[in-house]
Design an enzyme around this catalytic site. Structure first.
Site, short mmCIF file in Angstrom:
data_model
loop_
_atom_site.label_atom_id
_atom_site.label_comp_id
_atom_site.label_asym_id
_atom_site.label_seq_id
_atom_site.Cartn_x
_atom_site.Cartn_y
_atom_site.Cartn_z
N ALA A 11 0.85 -1.21 0.00
CA ALA A 11 0.00 0.00 0.00
C ALA A 11 0.87 1.24 0.00
O ALA A 11 0.66 2.17 0.78
CB ALA A 11 -0.91 -0.02 1.22
N TYR A 13 3.47 4.05 -2.53
CA TYR A 13 3.28 5.12 -3.52
C TYR A 13 2.64 4.62 -4.80
O TYR A 13 1.98 5.37 -5.51
CB TYR A 13 4.63 5.77 -3.85
N ARG A 40 0.82 2.13 8.23
CA ARG A 40 0.49 2.64 6.90
C ARG A 40 -0.99 2.37 6.58
O ARG A 40 -1.70 3.23 6.08
CB ARG A 40 1.38 1.97 5.86
N THR A 93 11.17 -2.87 -4.20
CA THR A 93 12.25 -3.67 -4.80
C THR A 93 13.55 -2.86 -4.75
O THR A 93 14.08 -2.46 -5.79
CB THR A 93 11.91 -4.04 -6.26
N SER A 132 5.25 -4.15 -9.30
CA SER A 132 6.58 -3.63 -8.93
C SER A 132 7.47 -3.63 -10.16
O SER A 132 7.24 -4.37 -11.12
CB SER A 132 7.24 -4.56 -7.89
N LYS A 221 9.93 -1.44 -18.78
CA LYS A 221 9.86 -0.57 -17.61
C LYS A 221 11.26 -0.08 -17.23
O LYS A 221 11.49 1.12 -17.05
CB LYS A 221 9.21 -1.32 -16.44
N CYS A 277 13.42 5.44 -7.70
CA CYS A 277 13.46 4.49 -8.82
C CYS A 277 14.57 4.64 -9.84
O CYS A 277 15.16 3.63 -10.23
CB CYS A 277 12.11 4.49 -9.52
N PHE A 278 14.85 5.85 -10.31
CA PHE A 278 15.80 5.98 -11.43
C PHE A 278 17.14 5.29 -11.11
O PHE A 278 17.60 4.44 -11.86
CB PHE A 278 16.05 7.45 -11.77
N ARG A 347 13.09 10.06 -0.82
CA ARG A 347 14.00 8.93 -1.08
C ARG A 347 15.02 9.32 -2.16
O ARG A 347 14.63 9.84 -3.20
CB ARG A 347 13.21 7.68 -1.50
P1 NAD Z 1 6.75 1.62 -1.14
O1 NAD Z 1 7.92 1.28 -0.30
O2 NAD Z 1 6.11 2.95 -0.99
O3 NAD Z 1 5.58 0.54 -0.88
C1 NAD Z 1 5.78 -0.83 -0.83
C2 NAD Z 1 4.91 -1.40 0.28
O4 NAD Z 1 4.95 -2.82 0.22
C3 NAD Z 1 5.35 -1.02 1.70
O5 NAD Z 1 4.30 -0.33 2.36
C4 NAD Z 1 5.66 -2.39 2.37
O6 NAD Z 1 5.30 -2.43 3.74
C5 NAD Z 1 4.81 -3.33 1.54
N1 NAD Z 1 5.26 -4.73 1.60
C6 NAD Z 1 6.50 -5.23 1.42
N2 NAD Z 1 6.49 -6.57 1.53
C7 NAD Z 1 5.22 -6.93 1.80
C8 NAD Z 1 4.57 -8.18 2.01
N3 NAD Z 1 5.25 -9.33 1.94
N4 NAD Z 1 3.25 -8.17 2.27
C9 NAD Z 1 2.55 -7.02 2.32
N5 NAD Z 1 3.10 -5.80 2.11
C10 NAD Z 1 4.42 -5.76 1.85
O7 NAD Z 1 7.18 1.37 -2.64
P2 NAD Z 1 6.61 2.08 -3.96
O8 NAD Z 1 7.26 3.40 -4.16
O9 NAD Z 1 5.13 1.98 -3.94
O10 NAD Z 1 7.21 1.12 -5.08
C11 NAD Z 1 6.73 -0.18 -5.25
C12 NAD Z 1 7.26 -0.74 -6.55
O11 NAD Z 1 6.75 0.04 -7.65
C13 NAD Z 1 8.78 -0.71 -6.70
O12 NAD Z 1 9.19 -1.84 -7.41
C14 NAD Z 1 9.03 0.55 -7.52
O13 NAD Z 1 10.21 0.46 -8.27
C15 NAD Z 1 7.83 0.57 -8.43
N6 NAD Z 1 7.42 1.89 -8.91
C16 NAD Z 1 7.43 2.96 -8.08
C17 NAD Z 1 7.00 4.21 -8.53
C18 NAD Z 1 7.02 5.42 -7.65
O14 NAD Z 1 6.83 6.51 -8.17
N7 NAD Z 1 7.23 5.31 -6.36
C19 NAD Z 1 6.52 4.33 -9.84
C20 NAD Z 1 6.50 3.20 -10.67
C21 NAD Z 1 6.96 1.98 -10.19
C1 UGA Z 2 9.96 8.41 -12.52
C2 UGA Z 2 9.35 8.31 -13.92
O1 UGA Z 2 9.11 9.64 -14.41
C3 UGA Z 2 8.04 7.53 -13.90
O2 UGA Z 2 7.55 7.38 -15.23
C4 UGA Z 2 8.30 6.15 -13.28
O3 UGA Z 2 7.10 5.42 -13.19
C5 UGA Z 2 8.90 6.33 -11.90
O4 UGA Z 2 10.12 7.09 -12.00
C6 UGA Z 2 9.26 5.05 -11.24
O5 UGA Z 2 9.48 4.04 -11.87
O6 UGA Z 2 9.33 5.12 -10.01
P1 UGA Z 2 9.53 9.88 -10.35
O7 UGA Z 2 10.85 9.36 -9.93
O8 UGA Z 2 8.39 9.77 -9.41
O9 UGA Z 2 9.06 9.15 -11.70
O10 UGA Z 2 9.64 11.43 -10.74
P2 UGA Z 2 10.24 12.21 -12.03
O11 UGA Z 2 9.29 13.26 -12.40
O12 UGA Z 2 10.67 11.28 -13.09
O13 UGA Z 2 11.52 12.91 -11.41
C7 UGA Z 2 12.67 12.17 -11.01
C8 UGA Z 2 13.80 13.13 -10.66
O14 UGA Z 2 14.31 13.74 -11.83
C9 UGA Z 2 13.38 14.26 -9.72
O15 UGA Z 2 14.39 14.49 -8.78
C10 UGA Z 2 13.24 15.43 -10.67
O16 UGA Z 2 13.37 16.67 -10.04
C11 UGA Z 2 14.36 15.15 -11.66
N1 UGA Z 2 14.20 15.79 -12.99
C12 UGA Z 2 13.12 15.48 -13.75
C13 UGA Z 2 15.17 16.66 -13.44
O17 UGA Z 2 16.17 16.92 -12.75
N2 UGA Z 2 15.03 17.22 -14.68
C14 UGA Z 2 13.95 16.94 -15.47
O18 UGA Z 2 13.89 17.49 -16.60
C15 UGA Z 2 12.98 16.06 -15.00
#
Ligand code: NAD
Ligand code: UGA
Length: 467
Positions: A11, A13, A40, A93, A132, A221, A277-278, A347
């Site tokens: 649950a 982001y 959470r 992850t 994920s 991805k 993530c990046f 993060r």
């Molecule tokens: P997050 O840390 O915010 O959330 C993950 C949640 O999973 C945590 O609340 C944790 O307690 C829970 N969890 C872990 N193991 C568990 C289990 N066994 N059972 C139940 N709950 C469990 O992470 P996030 O930012 O949501 O990212 C999740 C995935 O999505 C990652 O692989 C990330 O790379 C990917 N992703 C993130 C974003 C982003 O913008 N944050 C965007 C696209 C993809």
């Molecule tokens: C990024 C991708 O944009 C999403 O498509 C993807 O799903 C996600 O990662 C993920 O897999 O987690 P996010 O990290 O949430 O999303 O935010 P971004 O808007 O991509 O910004 C990432 C970082 O790059 C920030 O620190 C931002 O300020 C910086 N940034 C972005 C720059 O310095 N310059 C830019 O032109 C754009």
């Protein structure tokens, strides 16, 4: 297949906003989001929607409409698995901090635990969906774990990576550029893909739902994030060259971006990219390439992360050099701690690394961020220093030189310099004339986001990135 019950493990982001939007758009589907983190889940259930565990513009309105109707948050993972036809896995992850692949590979412990729990609990057929971000071919491992089920259950594994960006998650989910679904080219695989397509097609136009094989989906991805981050590192590398030559990165970026083959997005020079993530995904890509014996490809992508580290360091050094090459006992104000605007998430924020360098050089670091809490800021620094194996005594003594303010005015008073690290719009609305007067002279701002207007104040020396 008629889908009426789904769940999401994780649950965070991704899990929270994604499932909230599915529940909103599909009122006939019961959507349960589960997590092992009790705090959470409690926060997702708070009556006061301003206390939700994550901040995203538009999120509370979506939760207000769907929660209690067909959207539920719970800690009962087993019940949710049993009751659902489709199970999304949106667990974290992170980069491995131990063992084989340390510092590069994705830590799949949480994903594996989820798969194991599904295998143990399920008594009816399930479609398991990778939400994920995972290394290519993870579905193979998940299938292997799921095959330990002893109740004759059939599992289909799909890849459905999430592309939302924090700060714009709800809009990204409402109007996705594309929804990607990878599945097996078998009868049951195709049926599973069709079931997931039927959910998204409630609001996403059919032509934007792309179906591929599982490996293409998993790799797309990682490749998307790598390409996006590469653009930022490319423009940041040119910002360094601009500073040496008199060229201006804003002008260069505009000129490059007007070529429709290149496009203008993601060409904003900055203090360096942050976020969860990046960096993690590119390091994972580097690890994968090495694993498959592709050393040159690994090195190519590794450079994107190296340039990002270089940019963060370069900016910190710019502050130090700009203050007569010494910041010892000087008050320096960091404006912004979040990794980007419109999020409380910090993060991998560049701010953590800038603060670290400045504190190491003896500065008194004062921080103001409109949304990130003090505890979070101290935790970020503590985690970094623990990873560097600093003693708790050293950590406590460093934290004593780092003060977090709830008002920007006090944060900036008598400061030798301010550094803008997050592109919060409010920084542009300050009375910089008055602020400059209250700072140590000559008042300076190191603008790591090229946010301030040139005309902001005559009294202020504004040092930008790339000019
Ligand atoms: P997050 O840390 O915010 O959330 C993950 C949640 O999973 C945590 O609340 C944790 O307690 C829970 N969890 C872990 N193991 C568990 C289990 N066994 N059972 C139940 N709950 C469990 O992470 P996030 O930012 O949501 O990212 C999740 C995935 O999505 C990652 O692989 C990330 O790379 C990917 N992703 C993130 C974003 C982003 O913008 N944050 C965007 C696209 C993809
Ligand atoms: C990024 C991708 O944009 C999403 O498509 C993807 O799903 C996600 O990662 C993920 O897999 O987690 P996010 O990290 O949430 O999303 O935010 P971004 O808007 O991509 O910004 C990432 C970082 O790059 C920030 O620190 C931002 O300020 C910086 N940034 C972005 C720059 O310095 N310059 C830019 O032109 C754009």
């Amino acid at each position: 297949m008629y889908v009426n019950s789904i769940c999401c493990i994780g649950a965070g982001y991704v899990g929270g906003p994604t499932m909230a939007v599915i529940a909103l758009k599909c009122p006939n589907i019961k959507v349960t989001v589960v997590d092992i983190n009790e705090q959470r889940i409690a926060a997702w259930n708070y009556a006061d929607l301003d206390q939700l565990p994550i901040y995203e513009p538009g999120l509370k309105e979506v939760v207000a409409e769907a929660r209690g109707r067909n959207l539920f948050f719970s800690t009962d993972v087993e019940k949710a698995i049993e009751e659902s036809q489709l199970i999304f896995m949106a667990v974290n992850t992170p980069t491995k901090t131990y063992g084989e692949g340390k510092g590069f590979a994705a830590d799949l412990t949480f994903v594996e635990k989820c798969a194991r729990q599904i295998a143990e609990v399920a008594t009816s057929d399930k479609i398991v969906i990778e939400k994920s971000t995972l290394p290519v071919r993870t579905a193979e491992k998940i299938k292997e774990v799921l095959s330990s089920n002893t109740k004759g259950v059939h599992f289909e594994v799909l890849s459905n990576p999430e592309f939302l960006a924090e700060g714009t998650a709800i809009q990204d989910l409402f109007k996705s550029d594309r929804v990607l679904i990878g599945g097996d080219d078998t009868k049951t695989g195709k049926a599973a893909v069709a079931a997931l397509v039927s959910i998204y097609s409630n609001w996403i136009p059919k032509e934007k739902i792309l179906t591929t094989n599982v490996w293409s989906s998993e790799l797309s991805k990682l490749a998307s994030n790598a390409m996006l981050a590469q653009r930022i590192s490319s423009i940041n590398s040119f910002s360094a060259l601009c500073e040496e030559t008199g060229a201006n990165i804003e002008e260069v970026s505009k000129a490059i971006g007007m070529d429709t083959r290149i496009g203008s997005k993601f060409l904003k020079a900055s203090v360096g990219f942050g976020g969860s993530c990046f960096q993690k995904d590119i390091l994972n890509l580097v690890y994968l390439c090495k694993h498959f014996g592709l050393a040159e490809v690994a090195e190519y992508w590794h450079q994107v992360v190296k340039i990002n580290d270089y940019q963060k360091n370069r900016f910190a050094k710019k502050i130090i050099t700009g203050l007569n090459s010494t910041v010892k006992q000087k008050k320096i104000t960091l404006l912004g701690w979040a990794f980007k605007a419109n999020t409380t998430d910090s993060r991998e924020s560049a701010a953590i690394y800038i603060a670290d360098v400045l504190l190491e050089e003896g500065a008194e670091v004062h921080v103001y961020d409109p949304m990130v809490k003090k505890e979070r800021i101290y935790q970020d620094l503590t985690t970094l220093w623990e990873s560097k194996q600093f003693s708790s005594l050293e950590i406590v003594s460093k934290l004593e030189r780092c003060l977090v303010h709830s008002q920007y005015v006090t944060a900036l008073k008598d400061s030798f310099a301010a550094a803008i690290l997050t592109e919060w719009e409010e920084f542009n609305t300050y009375d910089w004339e008055a602020i400059a007067e209250g700072m140590a002279q000559p008042a300076r701002v190191f603008d790591g986001r090229n946010l301030l207007d040139d005309s902001v104040s005559n009294q202020l020396r504004v040092v930008k990135i790339g000019s």
